[in-house]
Design a protein around this motif. Structure first.
Motif, PDB file in Angstrom:
ATOM      1  N   GLU A 249       2.671   4.272   9.683  1.00  0.00           N
ATOM      2  CA  GLU A 249       2.505   3.617   8.383  1.00  0.00           C
ATOM      3  C   GLU A 249       2.017   2.170   8.564  1.00  0.00           C
ATOM      4  N   ILE A 250       2.584   1.483   9.543  1.00  0.00           N
ATOM      5  CA  ILE A 250       2.149   0.116   9.849  1.00  0.00           C
ATOM      6  C   ILE A 250       0.683   0.124  10.273  1.00  0.00           C
TER       7      ILE A 250
ATOM      8  N   GLU B 258      -1.636   2.261   9.522  1.00  0.00           N
ATOM      9  CA  GLU B 258      -2.501   2.558   8.371  1.00  0.00           C
ATOM     10  C   GLU B 258      -2.699   1.321   7.499  1.00  0.00           C
ATOM     11  N   LYS B 259      -1.654   0.522   7.313  1.00  0.00           N
ATOM     12  CA  LYS B 259      -1.770  -0.712   6.521  1.00  0.00           C
ATOM     13  C   LYS B 259      -2.686  -1.720   7.215  1.00  0.00           C
TER      14      LYS B 259
ATOM     15  N   ALA C  34      -6.371  -3.064   5.974  1.00  0.00           N
ATOM     16  CA  ALA C  34      -6.621  -4.509   5.866  1.00  0.00           C
ATOM     17  C   ALA C  34      -7.849  -4.906   6.676  1.00  0.00           C
TER      18      ALA C  34
ATOM     19  N   LEU D  45      -0.975  -9.357   5.980  1.00  0.00           N
ATOM     20  CA  LEU D  45       0.109  -8.425   6.287  1.00  0.00           C
ATOM     21  C   LEU D  45       1.482  -8.930   5.862  1.00  0.00           C
TER      22      LEU D  45
ATOM     23  N   PHE E  31       4.204  -7.081   3.452  1.00  0.00           N
ATOM     24  CA  PHE E  31       5.159  -6.021   3.768  1.00  0.00           C
ATOM     25  C   PHE E  31       6.063  -6.362   4.946  1.00  0.00           C
TER      26      PHE E  31
END
Length: 83
Positions: free
Chosen positions: A5-6, A8-9, A13, A49, A52
């Protein structure tokens, strides 16, 4: 938040902020050599970033990162230390 998940973020970005192609943004990609990010770009990415992250990022944590996977691992550790 899990490592995938990290990743993908961060990937989203990088693609949005720096116009990188999806196939460039891999865990093995080296930030400076492969993605052509410089130190100012790295700061911009961290700012993006922050939304989150559980707390502010110590810049020292990121001095040793070389690949995108290193960034994912560092952020994952920050999130799990905060719990």
């Amino acid at each position: 938040m899990e490592k995938q998940e990290i990743f993908e973020k961060i990937k989203a970005a990088l693609m949005e902020e720096f116009g990188l192609a999806e196939n460039q943004v891999t865990p093995e990609a080296r930030l400076y050599e492969d993605l052509n990010l410089d130190s100012i770009d790295a700061v911009d990415l961290i700012v993006k970033l922050k939304s989150f992250l559980p707390r502010n990022i110590d810049p020292e944590v990121f001095k040793a990162v070389r690949t995108l996977q290193d960034v994912v691992d560092a952020i994952y550790n920050l999130i799990h230390e905060a719990k």
